[in-house]
Motif scaffolding. Structure first.
Motif, PDB file in Angstrom:
ATOM      1  N   ALA A  36       0.813  -0.963  -0.043  1.00  0.00           N
ATOM      2  CA  ALA A  36      -0.018  -0.036   0.029  1.00  0.00           C
ATOM      3  C   ALA A  36       0.884   1.377   0.092  1.00  0.00           C
ATOM      4  CB  ALA A  36      -0.990   0.034   1.194  1.00  0.00           C
ATOM      5  N   ALA A  40       0.870   4.317  -2.847  1.00  0.00           N
ATOM      6  CA  ALA A  40       1.005   5.770  -2.452  1.00  0.00           C
ATOM      7  C   ALA A  40       2.103   6.364  -3.132  1.00  0.00           C
ATOM      8  CB  ALA A  40       0.913   5.897  -1.056  1.00  0.00           C
ATOM      9  N   ASN A  44      -1.293   6.208  -6.167  1.00  0.00           N
ATOM     10  CA  ASN A  44      -2.870   5.578  -6.682  1.00  0.00           C
ATOM     11  C   ASN A  44      -2.993   5.233  -8.089  1.00  0.00           C
ATOM     12  OD1 ASN A  44      -3.138   7.191  -3.780  1.00  0.00           O
ATOM     13  ND2 ASN A  44      -4.272   5.069  -3.657  1.00  0.00           N
ATOM     14  N   THR A  72      -4.782   0.187  -3.208  1.00  0.00           N
ATOM     15  CA  THR A  72      -4.638   1.702  -3.537  1.00  0.00           C
ATOM     16  C   THR A  72      -4.723   1.839  -5.144  1.00  0.00           C
ATOM     17  OG1 THR A  72      -2.217   1.285  -3.968  1.00  0.00           O
ATOM     18  CG2 THR A  72      -2.810   1.763  -1.757  1.00  0.00           C
ATOM     19  N   ILE A 141      -1.544   6.814   3.433  1.00  0.00           N
ATOM     20  CA  ILE A 141      -1.898   5.868   2.693  1.00  0.00           C
ATOM     21  C   ILE A 141      -3.451   6.210   2.450  1.00  0.00           C
ATOM     22  CG2 ILE A 141      -2.421   3.406   2.107  1.00  0.00           C
ATOM     23  CD1 ILE A 141      -0.178   2.536   3.692  1.00  0.00           C
ATOM     24  N   LYS A 142      -3.658   6.341   0.935  1.00  0.00           N
ATOM     25  CA  LYS A 142      -5.252   6.489   0.555  1.00  0.00           C
ATOM     26  C   LYS A 142      -5.785   4.801   0.085  1.00  0.00           C
ATOM     27  CE  LYS A 142      -8.115   9.152  -2.485  1.00  0.00           C
ATOM     28  NZ  LYS A 142      -8.244  10.034  -3.277  1.00  0.00           N
ATOM     29  N   ARG A 143      -6.526   4.252   0.543  1.00  0.00           N
ATOM     30  CA  ARG A 143      -7.120   3.119  -0.124  1.00  0.00           C
ATOM     31  C   ARG A 143      -8.420   3.763  -0.860  1.00  0.00           C
ATOM     32  NH1 ARG A 143      -3.978  -1.062   2.034  1.00  0.00           N
ATOM     33  NH2 ARG A 143      -3.545  -0.728   4.288  1.00  0.00           N
TER      34      ARG A 143
END
Length: 468
Positions: A36, A40, A44, A72, A141-143
């Motif tokens: 992940a 990032a 993404n 991601t 982190i951006k899911r």
């Protein structure tokens, strides 16, 4: 969310790569987060080529990474088990954003390495690894939403394309009917190298080309290296090769079964390799710990030589920056810029065979005729337990030394200061360590030999006597 298994990945970044004991430190939960973090890093968005060697721990960790990266929004092209050069080849061929490779390497048993690559197939620089560390520490982190989760795809038939692409950089008729002893060291090269080379009418004696149930030793091992030497001589082969597990480098043997010195191979390429000879205006990039003889060879050919630190990605980046035609390190990696900014043992094998065909000379003679520098030498008879433990004894992760330790595949090189180093190589036919020292002064050479000998003798008392 339960995010951090460790506050920083700083302790598992070793020599510019992720490296630690698998399933103890590198657990699946941690590697999923690392995937992940890589997503990032790519904001993404992107495509990553992933691959591994045969070890089951690498397979486990690759699957963990996959889930994290996909979360991601990163799409993955899965080569499954593959030699590293094929992964780098595919990054460029498919226009991917980068790649990740999982390997247990050869020197450190039970330790797994994770290597990251950019869109050119070049290994991450220190700046890139620092950025990964920063994202980890900041939990940045951006899911993505479920509908935007990345896709996982296999990419079949890439080996067929690779097998046709690599020979395009040589004169095929010059390698026909050469006889080669090839030890693939239980690595994925066993699926790729024999068909590639035999397809050029090279006669192959293949060793360790299969997938073992368990790999519980470092490979290539000193015993397997001795076996290659003996088979080369007994079979009257033209050359022997013992590959590293990932297929990016190898140990090379002449027709007498003697191991070729990397500095001699570099000199041979500088003097005879066609793309280098035809581009004398283009510079050479070499690790700063190669022998001083390389400078003398380049002076003789009129070719500019740049020295760089032998850290991940450095030689490749400098080949691009300075438009270099060739790069080399004393770790056994050779970079032919006409092919790509990375090392591929298959191409190196073919380049050596072409030179042998062009000159109509055996490898031993080609190497003998390269310029030499005078090195201090000492031969130390020592217990086999010490020889087998050389990578552990001089493991910089476990101990602090006043010198830098370089893994040169067959033995190690200890660098005390710029221009002063000592090479430790196990003797092929008896229990002994050969020491080769190079420095600007004889006094420094003697001091380096004395210090290393004292370490080895001390270790013999601790390790060797246990079997007596």
């Amino acid at each position: 969310m339960c995010f951090m298994l460790m506050s920083s990945i700083n302790d598992i970044i070793v020599e510019g790569r992720i490296l630690a004991k698998s399933n103890k430190v590198l657990v699946p939960e941690l590697i999923s987060v690392l995937g992940a973090v890589h997503g990032a890093f790519l904001e993404n968005n992107g495509i990553i080529v992933i691959g591994r060697d045969y070890r089951t721990d690498c397979r486990m960790l690759k699957r963990a990474y996959t889930s994290g990266a996909m979360s991601t929004g990163i799409d993955l092209l899965d080569l499954h088990s593959t030699p590293l050069p094929l992964l780098q080849f595919c990054i460029r061929r498919f226009g991917a954003s980068g790649g990740v490779y999982f390997t247990s390497g050869h020197a450190r048993l039970e330790e797994t390495g994770i290597r990251f690559f950019n869109s050119l197939g070049i290994e991450f620089s220190k700046q890139d690894m620092d950025r990964l560390r920063e994202i980890w520490e900041q939990k940045d982190i951006k899911r993505v939403d479920p509908n935007s989760v990345g896709r996982l795809s296999s990419i079949p038939h890439t080996a067929n394309v690779y097998e046709k692409a690599v020979p395009a950089f040589i004169q095929k008729e010059l390698v026909r009917n050469k006889k080669l002893v090839l030890d693939c060291s239980y690595g994925p090269s066993g699926e790729i190298s024999p068909p590639l080379l035999s397809g050029l009418n090279i006669r192959i004696i293949g060793l360790n080309t299969y997938v073992p149930n368990v790999i519980n030793m470092t490979i290539p091992s000193y015993d397997s290296i001795k076996e290659v030497s003996g088979i080369v001589k007994a079979s009257s082969a033209d050359i022997g090769v013992a590959m590293d597990v990932d297929g990016s480098r190898a140990i090379y043997f002449d027709e007498t079964g003697s191991i070729a010195d990397y500095d001699q191979i570099i000199s041979m390429f500088l003097l005879h390799e066609k793309s280098i000879k035809n581009n004398r205006q283009s510079p050479i990039i070499a690790s700063q710990t190669v022998s001083s003889i390389i400078s003398e060879v380049c002076e003789g050919t009129g070719q500019q030589l740049y020295f760089v630190n032998n850290i991940p990605g450095m030689i490749s980046e400098n080949i691009r920056e300075y438009r270099g035609i060739f790069g080399a390190s004393d770790t056994g990696k050779f970079y032919f810029a006409e092919y790509g900014p990375f090392s591929d043992a298959n191409l190196t094998i073919l380049k050596i065979l072409v030179i042998m065909g062009e000159t109509e000379m055996p490898l031993s003679k080609l190497l003998r005729e390269t310029p030499k520098t005078i090195k201090a030498f000492k031969d130390i008879s020592i217990h086999k337990n010490v020889i087998n433990n050389i990578p552990h004894i001089f493991n910089p992760v476990n101990q602090q030394f006043d010198f830098n330790v370089i893994d040169v595949l067959y033995g190690i090189k200890l660098v005390f200061e710029p221009g002063s180093w000592i090479l430790l190589k196990p003797a092929l036919h008896r229990d002994a360590i050969e020491l080769f020292a190079e420095s600007k002064t004889r006094d420094m050479e003697s001091r380096m030999i004395q210090e290393v000998e004292e370490i080895l003798v001390s270790q013999e008392k601790q390790l060797g006597n246990g079997d007596n």
